[in-house]
Design a protein around this motif. Structure first.
Motif, PDB file in Angstrom:
ATOM      1  N   ILE A 119      74.668  58.574  62.706  1.00  0.00           N
ATOM      2  CA  ILE A 119      74.607  57.407  62.479  1.00  0.00           C
ATOM      3  C   ILE A 119      73.815  56.879  63.008  1.00  0.00           C
ATOM      4  O   ILE A 119      72.424  55.945  61.391  1.00  0.00           O
ATOM      5  CB  ILE A 119      75.553  56.511  63.309  1.00  0.00           C
ATOM      6  N   ALA A 120      72.673  56.866  64.120  1.00  0.00           N
ATOM      7  CA  ALA A 120      70.755  56.528  63.871  1.00  0.00           C
ATOM      8  C   ALA A 120      70.325  57.226  63.166  1.00  0.00           C
ATOM      9  O   ALA A 120      69.366  57.012  62.620  1.00  0.00           O
ATOM     10  CB  ALA A 120      71.042  57.128  64.722  1.00  0.00           C
ATOM     11  N   ILE A 121      70.261  59.052  62.696  1.00  0.00           N
ATOM     12  CA  ILE A 121      69.816  59.338  62.132  1.00  0.00           C
ATOM     13  C   ILE A 121      69.694  58.757  60.943  1.00  0.00           C
ATOM     14  O   ILE A 121      69.314  58.861  59.748  1.00  0.00           O
ATOM     15  CB  ILE A 121      69.962  60.991  61.784  1.00  0.00           C
ATOM     16  N   LEU A 155      67.587  56.205  55.674  1.00  0.00           N
ATOM     17  CA  LEU A 155      68.166  54.920  55.012  1.00  0.00           C
ATOM     18  C   LEU A 155      66.698  54.094  54.828  1.00  0.00           C
ATOM     19  O   LEU A 155      66.173  53.791  53.618  1.00  0.00           O
ATOM     20  CB  LEU A 155      69.130  54.324  55.232  1.00  0.00           C
ATOM     21  N   LEU A 156      66.623  53.772  56.112  1.00  0.00           N
ATOM     22  CA  LEU A 156      65.200  52.642  56.236  1.00  0.00           C
ATOM     23  C   LEU A 156      63.764  53.401  55.518  1.00  0.00           C
ATOM     24  O   LEU A 156      62.787  52.770  55.052  1.00  0.00           O
ATOM     25  CB  LEU A 156      65.362  51.684  57.641  1.00  0.00           C
ATOM     26  N   TYR A 174      58.929  50.641  47.840  1.00  0.00           N
ATOM     27  CA  TYR A 174      57.627  49.840  47.841  1.00  0.00           C
ATOM     28  C   TYR A 174      56.342  50.757  47.781  1.00  0.00           C
ATOM     29  O   TYR A 174      55.923  49.661  47.814  1.00  0.00           O
ATOM     30  CB  TYR A 174      57.871  48.795  48.571  1.00  0.00           C
ATOM     31  N   ARG A 175      56.636  52.032  47.915  1.00  0.00           N
ATOM     32  CA  ARG A 175      54.771  52.001  47.791  1.00  0.00           C
ATOM     33  C   ARG A 175      54.133  51.969  46.607  1.00  0.00           C
ATOM     34  O   ARG A 175      55.534  51.916  44.926  1.00  0.00           O
ATOM     35  CB  ARG A 175      55.023  53.309  47.494  1.00  0.00           C
ATOM     36  N   HIS A 176      53.210  51.616  46.729  1.00  0.00           N
ATOM     37  CA  HIS A 176      52.253  51.732  44.927  1.00  0.00           C
ATOM     38  C   HIS A 176      53.353  50.238  43.869  1.00  0.00           C
ATOM     39  O   HIS A 176      52.446  50.448  42.946  1.00  0.00           O
ATOM     40  CB  HIS A 176      52.380  52.653  43.977  1.00  0.00           C
TER      41      HIS A 176
END
Length: 72
Positions: free
Chosen positions: A28-30, A35-36, A43-45
C-alpha cells in the motif's frame, strides 16, 4: 497461571512469518508513493505550455514589470 508461564506459552506459539502476514502495508505504501510521484510528474513543463501567453503579458505590461522590484 503465573506471569512467567504466560510468557513461556506465548513464546512457544508459532505465528509464522510476520513479514508475510503484514506484506499488505508495504505494498500500500509503495502504491501511494508511486501514485503521488505520477501526479507530481504530470505537472512537468506546465509553464512551457503557456509561454506565448506569458510573452504577450510581458509585452503589454512592460512598464509595470520594469517598475516592480524589491524597492517598491
Amino acid at each position: 497461571m503465573t506471569f512467567a508461564t504466560i510468557l513461556v506459552s506465548a513464546a512457544e506459539e508459532s505465528h509464522g512469518n510476520v513479514m508475510l502476514e503484514t506484506i499488505v502495508f508495504p505494498i500500500i505504501a509503495i502504491s501511494v508513493f508511486a501514485l503521488l510521484g505520477l501526479v507530481t510528474l504530470s505537472y512537468r513543463h506546465t509553464a512551457n505550455r503557456h509561454a506565448h501567453k506569458a510573452e504577450a503579458y510581458a509585452k503589454s505590461h512592460a512598464k509595470e514589470l520594469e517598475q516592480a522590484g524589491h524597492g517598491h
